[in-house]
Enzyme design. Structure first.
Site, PDB file in Angstrom:
ATOM      1  N   PRO A 163       0.856  -1.192   0.000  1.00  0.00           N
ATOM      2  CA  PRO A 163       0.000   0.000   0.000  1.00  0.00           C
ATOM      3  C   PRO A 163       0.885   1.233   0.000  1.00  0.00           C
ATOM      4  CG  PRO A 163       0.017  -1.048   2.173  1.00  0.00           C
ATOM      5  CD  PRO A 163       0.768  -1.948   1.247  1.00  0.00           C
ATOM      6  N   GLN A 212      -5.944  -1.219   2.739  1.00  0.00           N
ATOM      7  CA  GLN A 212      -5.249  -1.025   4.013  1.00  0.00           C
ATOM      8  C   GLN A 212      -5.970   0.023   4.849  1.00  0.00           C
ATOM      9  OE1 GLN A 212      -1.466   1.119   4.629  1.00  0.00           O
ATOM     10  NE2 GLN A 212      -0.671  -0.766   5.538  1.00  0.00           N
ATOM     11  N   CYS A 227       3.270   3.390   9.972  1.00  0.00           N
ATOM     12  CA  CYS A 227       3.352   4.775   9.506  1.00  0.00           C
ATOM     13  C   CYS A 227       4.253   5.595  10.433  1.00  0.00           C
ATOM     14  CB  CYS A 227       1.963   5.404   9.439  1.00  0.00           C
ATOM     15  SG  CYS A 227       2.021   7.068   8.763  1.00  0.00           S
ATOM     16  N   GLY A 243      11.078  -4.381   1.610  1.00  0.00           N
ATOM     17  CA  GLY A 243      12.155  -3.397   1.679  1.00  0.00           C
ATOM     18  C   GLY A 243      13.221  -3.656   0.652  1.00  0.00           C
ATOM     19  N   GLY A 295       7.198  -2.158  -2.889  1.00  0.00           N
ATOM     20  CA  GLY A 295       6.815  -0.751  -2.815  1.00  0.00           C
ATOM     21  C   GLY A 295       7.431   0.043  -3.952  1.00  0.00           C
TER      22      GLY A 295
END
Ligand code: FMN
Length: 374
Positions: A17, A72, A103, A208, A231
């Site tokens: 997300p 999400q 976050c 990551g 991502g």
């Protein structure tokens, strides 16, 4: 066979997300290249869903026939979270809910939300319990995504993983950085392996620094993780998902496209976004995407600047028409970082936040309405 609850994607690959990015048009572009994966919508506030607002309703748009519909949620109040999940499931709006506990935005952690929640294991547990409990009658799986912890001195990922299992979460994803690290430096893949060792019961996904498909294989081999979350590597490169499916099936990835194919994809993406947001808003939003699509192609600073000021689809088409479609990416261009790269940051917390980890009082984050993700 890789599964998340009842979901059986064709490969253990999930689109991360990304707030302001992974909306319906972006996911449609990714799906074109690789149908059958899990593509997660941008983060939505549980409280905004419960209180209802027009922007939130647009944010939870899925394409006709999109499957699974994966969303999400961000929220730190168990009651609000449970209510948001129940409403989404009851209205048959989603097939999968992911919860954001990573976050790092100061606006969020300063109130004790986002990446700060795992430092309060009882609060974390009650949020998970509320979400899983609300989704269970509908058969909707709930997953959780989190970071390693707030700082190197406060690593919470193993405990978070154990609590997630105990509360019936269907899979977990670790962004292998601390909140303090933000997006800087390398992701610490060793932590993904440690999480996998600590959590055998449900799929553990690693996240990551997967920039190319081979990185996914390397991560899975190095850590034993069950799948990967992608991502920034797919920003301006939605075909990465096709490469990932190929590589995970023992095939070679396609060669990196020439500029002509890239801008053809860019133009289609822009049209989808214009249909979603209206041309005016869409083209402003699309400026960042033009930079990502052109990353690694030696088009020159002036051309990039013009793309970054584009205001209409016609203007975009003119800019595209002036490019050399035979231009190839520079060596290593696929690995040029895109999206967030900054850090470290000073993690903002409420005064005395860490004094009592057993405190399960939900943070008052009602005013946190515009977030920048995880
Ligand atoms: C523009 C942007 C927005 C993001 N928004 C979110 C978000 O809403 N929720 C979330 O859990 N993570 C969010 N993230 C973090 C990503 O999901 C992912 O964990 C992170 O980028 C690390 O993976 P990568 O190295 O593959 O990019 C965001 C990242 C970026 C670059």
């Amino acid at each position: 066979m890789f599964r998340i609850g009842p979901l059986e994607p064709v490969a253990p690959v999930v689109l991360a997300p990304m707030a302001g990015v992974t909306n319906a048009p972006f996911r449609a572009m990714c799906r074109e290249f690789a149908p059958g994966l899990i593509y997660v919508n941008e983060m939505v506030m549980a409280s905004a869903l419960v209180n209802g607002n027009a922007k939130t309703q647009r944010m939870i748009t899925f394409a006709d026939g999109e499957s699974p519909r994966s969303l999400q949620l961000y929220g730190s109040d168990p009651v609000t979270m449970g209510e948001a999940v129940r409403r989404l499931c009851d209205a048959d709006r989603v097939d999968h809910i992911d919860l954001n506990f990573g976050c790092p935005a100061a606006k969020v952690t300063r109130k004790g939300g986002g990446a700060a929640v795992p430092a309060k294991p009882r609060l974390l547990r009650s949020i998970l319990r509320a979400a899983v409990g609300a989704a269970a009658p509908y058969g909707v799986p709930v997953t959780a995504k989190f970071r390693m912890g707030l700082t190197d001195d406060l690593l919470t990922f193993r405990l978070t993983g154990r609590i997630a299992v105990e509360e019936g979460v269907a899979a977990i994803a670790l962004h292998a950085r601390t909140a303090e690290q933000h997006y800087a430096g390398a992701a610490d893949w060793a932590a993904i392996g440690e999480l996998k060792d600590a959590v055998a019961e449900i799929p553990v996904l690693g996240n990551g620094d997967i920039w190319e498909a081979a990185d996914a294989l390397a991560m899975m081999r190095a850590t034993g993780c069950d799948g990967v979350v992608i991502g920034r590597g797919c920003l301006g490169r939605p075909w990465l998902f096709a490469d990932l499916v190929a590589v995970l099936n023992g095939l070679a990835p396609a060669p990196t496209p020439l500029l002509g194919q890239v801008v053809e994809t860019m133009a289609r993406h822009a049209r989808l976004l214009a249909g979603h947001l209206g041309e005016n808003l869409a083209m402003r939003d699309f400026r960042k995407h033009t930079a990502w699509y052109l990353t690694g192609y030696p088009v020159g600073g002036e051309v990039r600047r013009r793309f970054s000021n584009v205001s209409t689809l016609a203007e975009l088409d003119d800019l595209i028409a002036a490019l050399d479609p035979t231009l190839a990416v520079v060596p290593g261009g696929e690995r040029i970082r895109r999206g967030h790269t900054n850090g470290p940051i000073r993690v903002a917390l409420p005064a005395g936040y860490l004094d009592d980890p057993d405190d399960a009082t939900p943070p008052d984050d009602a005013d946190v309405m515009a977030l920048s993700g995880g």
